[in-house]
Design an enzyme around this catalytic site. Structure first.
Site, PDB file in Angstrom:
ATOM      1  CB  SER A 173      59.585 -45.614 -65.235  1.00 24.76           C
ATOM      2  OG  SER A 173      58.605 -44.918 -65.964  1.00 24.76           O
ATOM      3  N   GLY A 175      64.689 -45.820 -63.998  1.00 32.48           N
ATOM      4  CA  GLY A 175      65.209 -45.227 -62.775  1.00 32.48           C
ATOM      5  C   GLY A 175      64.350 -45.568 -61.570  1.00 32.48           C
ATOM      6  CG  ASP A 176      60.279 -44.127 -60.980  1.00 32.26           C
ATOM      7  OD1 ASP A 176      60.848 -43.420 -60.141  1.00 32.26           O
ATOM      8  OD2 ASP A 176      59.394 -43.701 -61.741  1.00 32.26           O
ATOM      9  CB  THR A 177      61.898 -50.464 -62.130  1.00 27.26           C
ATOM     10  OG1 THR A 177      62.649 -50.050 -63.280  1.00 27.26           O
ATOM     11  CG2 THR A 177      60.417 -50.296 -62.448  1.00 27.26           C
ATOM     12  CB  ALA A 180      61.409 -50.096 -56.776  1.00 26.40           C
TER      13      ALA A 180
END
Length: 403
Positions: A173, A175-177, A180
């Protein structure tokens, strides 16, 4: 493997993060801050908690294997943000906190009466880290934003995969990391601003922008040359040689696109004349003849084992490497020497191996104190020891399902 200490050692020791939100884009930011020593208090709703607790393809003894990593070092409490009593718990925590971290759809915190204006009135130094798909403003900000959508909008998905098929994904994932990670950078920058001014601020990290930030010269390529980057599989177009090459028993990455390194590789291949061939002598020429050059190199690598290729390239000063999976990482002496993998005690599974804290700091290295805890494991500790609630107040909160 090294077992970490239960005491925080990182440079953020003494700072407090209140984490709301679920899944990955927000909680991974909390993981990074906790890795660097911050006290992270994760608030979960009483009905389900963070769905990440159940994510992952393998669940030994019913235990998800992702949550123990993304929630490591965190204190988990249960409080219902949809109830005034739960909202008051957050407000009480914010009074003596440094960061509030959330990744809800924009407007959710405001709807609950705990937006930035409210929280900053309680604590002017609070830094509110907000991670979302599209950001807090703009015509798309109200939309639900998942990593896959942000990766697509940010340009990342279009260039991933083979040219003759639909776009691929990274297999994680990303995009999420990425969002973040950018949120963490913003939080640390805001912390420095607060040191100078005493004032907190909002950090607005969008998934699509975090992916877009990685896209190199994508926009000016089109602006000045009407050039659109396309999927190119395992290569970067015009960067050669730099690819995955077949060995007799596997495969190896070889990166020899710099002129001097290419000369060394040609020598190792027993084809020193290729280094001066007009088709391959310069970076631009190699880029124009990328496909045929890869074929020449592949014809040579197929005659070698992975180990012999690695030995030859290492001795000749040509960057190369195996394609690692978990088994190779666990066996690799470099991983071991740098303690890139640590083992932390899990209450159900025992020794739990996971990635260490990165980057490494020479004076104040971060550490992993414990794995992601059970839901509500620290509710009483936080309410009693940090907020000073007495038994009567705690029982009243339980009675209205606020905790």
């Amino acid at each position: 493997m090294s077992k970490s200490s239960p005491e925080a050692t990182g440079p953020l020791k003494g700072l407090r993060v209140i984490e709301l939100g679920v899944l990955l884009a927000g909680p991974f930011c909390g993981q990074l801050l906790g890795d660097l020593g911050a006290e992270v208090i994760k608030i979960e709703p009483p009905d389900q908690g963070d769905p990440m607790r159940d994510w992952g393809p393998i669940k030994p003894k019913g235990q998800g294997l992702w949550f123990p990593i993304v929630a490591r070092n965190k204190k988990c409490i249960v409080a219902n943000m949809r109830k005034p009593e739960g909202q008051q718990i957050l407000k009480d925590l914010v009074a003596d906190a440094d960061f509030v971290l959330e990744n809800f759809r924009p407007g959710t915190m405001e709807k609950w009466g705990i937006g930035y204006d409210t929280l900053s009135a309680i604590n002017p130094g609070i830094i509110m880290i907000r991670v979302s798909g599209y950001g807090q403003t703009g015509p798309s900000s109200h939309k639900a934003g998942y990593a896959s959508v942000g990766e697509a909008m940010g340009g990342l998905r279009y260039v991933m995969g083979e040219a003759d098929r639909m776009p691929s994904r990274a297999g994680i994932s990303i995009g999420d990391t990425l969002a973040a990670t950018f949120a963490t950078i913003g939080a640390l920058a805001a912390l420095e601003h607060r040191r100078k001014t005493g004032r907190g601020q909002m950090v607005d990290a969008a998934i699509y922008e975090s992916c877009f930030a990685m896209m190199e010269s994508l926009i000016p390529d089109f602006q000045f040359g009407n050039y659109i980057r396309e999927r190119a599989g395992s290569i970067l177009p015009k960067i050669a040689p730099s690819n995955i090459y077949p060995a007799s028993d596997g495969m190896l990455i070889i990166a020899a696109n710099q002129d001097t390194v290419w000369c060394r590789l040609a020598e190792l291949m027993g084809r020193p004349e290729l280094a001066h061939d007009p088709r391959y002598a310069t970076h631009i020429a190699r880029g124009e003849h990328q496909g045929e050059l890869d074929e020449l190199i592949s014809a040579w690598t197929r005659t070698q084992t992975s180990q012999s290729l690695e030995d030859i390239c290492e001795q000749g000063g040509v960057p190369c490497g195996r394609i690692y999976r978990a088994p190779e990482m666990l066996q690799d002496e470099h991983f071991a020497a740098r303690q890139a993998i640590i083992e932390v005690e899990h209450p159900v599974l025992g020794g739990f191996k996971m990635q260490n804290v990165f980057p490494k700091l020479s004076e104040t290295p971060g550490n992993v104190r414990w794995t992601g805890p059970d839901m509500g494991a620290h509710t009483l500790e936080v309410l009693q020891n940090i907020l000073g609630y007495d038994d009567t107040k705690i029982e009243a909160l339980k009675a209205v399902n606020a905790i």
